[in-house]
Design an enzyme around this catalytic site. Structure first.
Site, short mmCIF file in Angstrom:
data_model
loop_
_atom_site.label_atom_id
_atom_site.label_comp_id
_atom_site.label_asym_id
_atom_site.label_seq_id
_atom_site.Cartn_x
_atom_site.Cartn_y
_atom_site.Cartn_z
N ASP A 60 -4.11 -66.93 -70.01
CA ASP A 60 -3.67 -67.13 -71.40
C ASP A 60 -4.71 -66.58 -72.38
O ASP A 60 -4.37 -65.95 -73.38
CB ASP A 60 -3.31 -68.59 -71.68
CG ASP A 60 -4.21 -69.60 -70.99
OD1 ASP A 60 -5.13 -69.18 -70.26
OD2 ASP A 60 -4.01 -70.80 -71.18
N ASP A 75 2.76 -55.53 -68.87
CA ASP A 75 3.70 -55.20 -69.93
C ASP A 75 3.01 -55.29 -71.28
O ASP A 75 3.20 -54.45 -72.17
CB ASP A 75 4.92 -56.14 -69.91
CG ASP A 75 6.06 -55.60 -69.06
OD1 ASP A 75 5.77 -54.80 -68.15
OD2 ASP A 75 7.21 -55.95 -69.32
N LYS A 100 -5.67 -68.55 -63.35
CA LYS A 100 -5.47 -69.81 -64.07
C LYS A 100 -6.07 -70.88 -63.17
O LYS A 100 -5.38 -71.78 -62.69
CB LYS A 100 -3.96 -70.02 -64.31
CG LYS A 100 -3.62 -71.19 -65.20
CD LYS A 100 -3.84 -70.93 -66.67
CE LYS A 100 -3.60 -72.20 -67.46
NZ LYS A 100 -3.91 -72.06 -68.89
N ASP A 153 2.12 -58.77 -63.48
CA ASP A 153 3.39 -58.24 -63.98
C ASP A 153 3.46 -58.43 -65.49
O ASP A 153 3.76 -57.50 -66.25
CB ASP A 153 4.55 -58.98 -63.28
CG ASP A 153 5.90 -58.36 -63.57
OD1 ASP A 153 5.96 -57.36 -64.31
OD2 ASP A 153 6.90 -58.88 -63.07
N TYR A 173 6.02 -63.69 -55.66
CA TYR A 173 6.99 -62.64 -55.37
C TYR A 173 7.29 -62.53 -53.88
O TYR A 173 8.12 -61.74 -53.46
CB TYR A 173 6.49 -61.28 -55.90
CG TYR A 173 6.52 -61.21 -57.41
CD1 TYR A 173 5.95 -62.23 -58.16
CD2 TYR A 173 7.12 -60.16 -58.07
CE1 TYR A 173 5.98 -62.19 -59.55
CE2 TYR A 173 7.15 -60.12 -59.46
CZ TYR A 173 6.58 -61.14 -60.19
OH TYR A 173 6.61 -61.10 -61.55
MG MG Z 1 7.29 -55.96 -65.27
#
Ligand code: MG
Ligand code: NAI
Length: 330
Positions: A209, A237, A176, A233, A125
């Site tokens: 994962d 969710d 990861k 992020d 980001y």
């Molecule tokens: Mg989001």
């Protein structure tokens, strides 16, 4: 002492859920000065301005910021995310994104109580990258991931401090490391070095994962998770979906060093599909306001907000009605 709180209602349901959240803050009796800022898609469409530098300078002087949501269908994706939300995160050095997931009796995962600590100013980001030969058949786009030792360490430390203060005292690193061998290596080494200073905290590691599977199948295995910007992020969710739904997912964009204000906001967006109908659940905004009170040192008020929310499954009605009923219980 009166806290100076910046209010960014934004667009769509943003101002509606914030009005309810402020009713609840008012009910706690905490003394604060309210400073409203007109920012978001509506202002951008009217004036072309996103976040003027003069406004950013004013925000720096506040004690905290409460944000509803920004975005309207008429504004292309990316403009407000980069120009407003990410700009505030970077400029105000809001390096920790703190997202709690509490699943109440009305949800599938009653008893789940975890916090995801997401690194908030680096990774993919940070905006490193660009185009070469754009719009030609030989176009190349790169998007780098920035991971600094300082940036990773300050978030890892925040997560260890948080875990130390909780009953389970457990912290998982999620990354990861098997594929992202450079960034993952920096994260794992930093995590291990800091862990040595916290022998009372039990540590673990999961690939991102695998963490997605655990979130769905046995989320109770987690207490606190620390992860990078992109993984955080996505994972949050998923956490929102398993932890009581989008109407309860709250977040704090924190500057734990307290060199400026921290910003609190519900995870959801401006929900143009239900804006103006009164169907928006204000609980995510109310929980975010509770987190703000906690961060401002208003411990008793924050505790009361969280207690009332935890037993508010029977409260229903419009956005404003839910706000009023929760405020009355405070
Ligand atoms: Mg989001
Ligand atoms: P969204 O979160 O606004 O809506 C997704 C779905 O969840 C919709 O069906 C909506 O009705 C529902 N929903 C959201 N919040 C709710 C609440 N409090 N109570 C009940 N239902 C709720 O995400 P979407 O549709 O992807 O984005 C809409 C706009 O919001 C876009 O312009 C987007 O860019 C912006 N956005 C802004 C964010 C922010 O300000 N931090 C975060 C996410 C999206």
């Amino acid at each position: 002492m009166s806290h100076r709180i910046g209010i960014i209602g934004g667009d769509g349901i943003g101002p509606e859920v914030l009005a309810a959240a402020l009713d609840v803050v008012d009910a706690t009796g905490v003394d604060y000065e309210r400073i409203d800022y007109d920012l978001g898609g509506t202002r951008f469409l009217a004036t072309g301005e996103i976040l003027p530098d003069s406004v950013l300078d004013e925000l720096r002087g506040l004690d905290a910021i409460l944000l509803g949501a920004v975005g309207t269908p008429a504004v292309a994706p990316g403009i407000l995310e980069r120009g407003l939300l990410l700009k505030m995160r970077f400029a105000l050095d809001l390096y920790v994104n703190h997202r709690p997931f509490l699943a109440g009796p009305s949800t599938l995962n009653d008893g789940v109580d975890m916090v995801v600590v997401r690194e908030n100013t680096e990774g993919t980001y940070a905006g490193e990258g660009g185009f070469l030969r754009k719009d030609t058949p030989h176009e190349i786009a790169t998007q780098g991931s920035v991971n600094t030792r300082m940036g990773v360490e300050r978030c890892v430390r925040y997560a260890f401090d948080l875990a130390r203060g909780r009953a389970a005292k457990q912290l998982h690193l999620v990354h990861k490391t098997n594929v992202l061998t450079f960034a993952g290596d920096l994260w794992q080494r930093t995590f291990d070095v800091v862990a040595a200073e916290y022998p009372d905290v039990t540590t673990g590691y999961d690939h991102v994962d695998a963490a997605c599977i655990h979130f769905v199948q046995r989320p109770e295995k987690y207490d606190v998770i620390i992860t990078d910007n992109l993984f955080g992020d996505i994972l949050t969710d998923l956490g929102g979906a398993i932890g009581g739904g989008i109407g309860r997912a709250a977040s704090g964009n924190l500057n734990p060093a307290r060199t400026g204000p921290s910003l609190f906001e519900p995870v959801h967006g401006s929900a143009p599909d239900i804006a103006g109908t009164g169907a928006a659940d204000p609980r995510a905004a109310i929980i975010s306001a509770g987190m703000m009170l906690e961060f401002l040192g208003e411990t008793a008020a924050a505790k009361r907000v969280h207690e009332v929310i935890a037993s508010s499954d029977d409260v229903s009605g419009t956005t404003a009605e839910i706000g009023t009923q929760i405020a009355e219980r405070i």
